[in-house]
Write a protein that holds these residues in place. Sequence first.
Motif, mmCIF file in Angstrom:
data_model
loop_
_atom_site.group_PDB
_atom_site.id
_atom_site.type_symbol
_atom_site.label_atom_id
_atom_site.label_comp_id
_atom_site.label_asym_id
_atom_site.label_seq_id
_atom_site.Cartn_x
_atom_site.Cartn_y
_atom_site.Cartn_z
ATOM 1 N N SER A 143 -8.859 62.286 -51.539
ATOM 2 C CA SER A 143 -10.170 62.380 -52.178
ATOM 3 C C SER A 143 -11.081 63.398 -51.510
ATOM 4 C CB SER A 143 -10.869 61.013 -52.130
ATOM 5 O OG SER A 143 -11.216 60.695 -50.787
ATOM 6 N N GLY A 144 -10.858 63.619 -50.232
ATOM 7 C CA GLY A 144 -11.774 64.463 -49.455
ATOM 8 C C GLY A 144 -12.438 63.708 -48.327
ATOM 9 N N VAL A 145 -12.220 62.381 -48.283
ATOM 10 C CA VAL A 145 -12.738 61.559 -47.189
ATOM 11 C C VAL A 145 -11.590 60.701 -46.664
ATOM 12 C CG1 VAL A 145 -14.359 59.760 -46.486
ATOM 13 C CG2 VAL A 145 -15.066 61.487 -48.158
ATOM 14 N N GLU A 146 -11.300 60.810 -45.378
ATOM 15 C CA GLU A 146 -10.238 60.015 -44.767
ATOM 16 C C GLU A 146 -10.476 58.528 -45.004
ATOM 17 O OE1 GLU A 146 -6.820 59.086 -42.743
ATOM 18 O OE2 GLU A 146 -7.528 61.150 -42.957
ATOM 19 N N GLY A 147 -9.449 57.820 -45.460
ATOM 20 C CA GLY A 147 -9.556 56.388 -45.692
ATOM 21 C C GLY A 147 -10.197 56.024 -47.019
#
Length: 361
Positions: A143-147
Amino acid sequence: MNYRILAINPGSTSTKISVYDNDQQVLVKGIDHLAEEISKYDRIQDQFNMRKEEVLNVLNENNIDIKTLSAVVGRGGLLPPVKSGAYLVTEEMIDRLVNRPVLEHASNLGALISHEIAKEIGVNAYIYDSVAVDELTDIARLSGVEGMDRASLSHALNSRAMAIKYAKENDKKYSDLNLIVAHLGGGISISIHEKGQMVDIVSDDEGPFSPERSGRVPCKTLIDRCFSGNYTHREMLKVIRGKGGIVSYLGTVDVREVEKMISEGNEKAKLVHDAMIYQISKGIGELSTVVDGKVDAIIVTGGIAYSNMITSAIKKKVEFIAPVAVLPGENELESLSLGVLRVLNGEEEARVYKEESLANA
């Protein structure tokens, strides 16, 4: 070989059922559940016995003996991610849906009711193309954000059914085609099917707005509103699912009403209507890049696809990518029944639901 299949599709305030003899529909019925009745239950799972008895009553009233059924299929609920196609309903699936559902949702009851009726007469119960079908590629998941990976939640049932139907009607194999399917309903989702796999989607919270859902909204503005102190968590969920989209602008979820407003000269209605078409077309274009533009066809389906005003406008915007086929309707009962018919005919193989094998299913 002749097969009789009962399909059960529970919704928030109704349960739709059908009976098919092979590919011929012999019964279809919508059972409405009064708000006063639904409000008696704390959890959706608690509605199980009430809904099951109403299904059995309708079958009895229409002289359908459950002992004549070859299989029962329910709308697949919100499980952990599963593959497309049919799954046998097992005790593990029942345990998950009753005790540890990913999310409480009326569709979870499809497997429960199907299992109970099938068990009584000694046949198999199935789900088909669950809401949780997940065939995303690894690259699509980020998505562009880890997790905070992207989840695959879409109108998989009708989308895959219409993709398979399109292939069959054009004497081709679903597994040989690259297809984009836009499902237009109360929520809108768009999916790309690459050689028989639904490898990426634009879900109803990351793409076009719809009659009652906001679609993609500006993240910073959304965060500010969440922390403004003016909304509860539940109220913010309603802002994007239930009170978002067309209804937030025009006070209606009925596209036919919007088009009537337009015919009467309402400029705001025209702007909102055109903006939804614009965003749907953008989503289709976005997914065409997944297969490097090598798209065999674009399919527009769902209840809103009955609107010629909308489908013709979408076609104008995206037919440079690939031919556009309009296959209107939600088609969920048909999709469930014909999916299981392919299993009974040996054209597809049902998976066996086991929690520990989901990652490798």
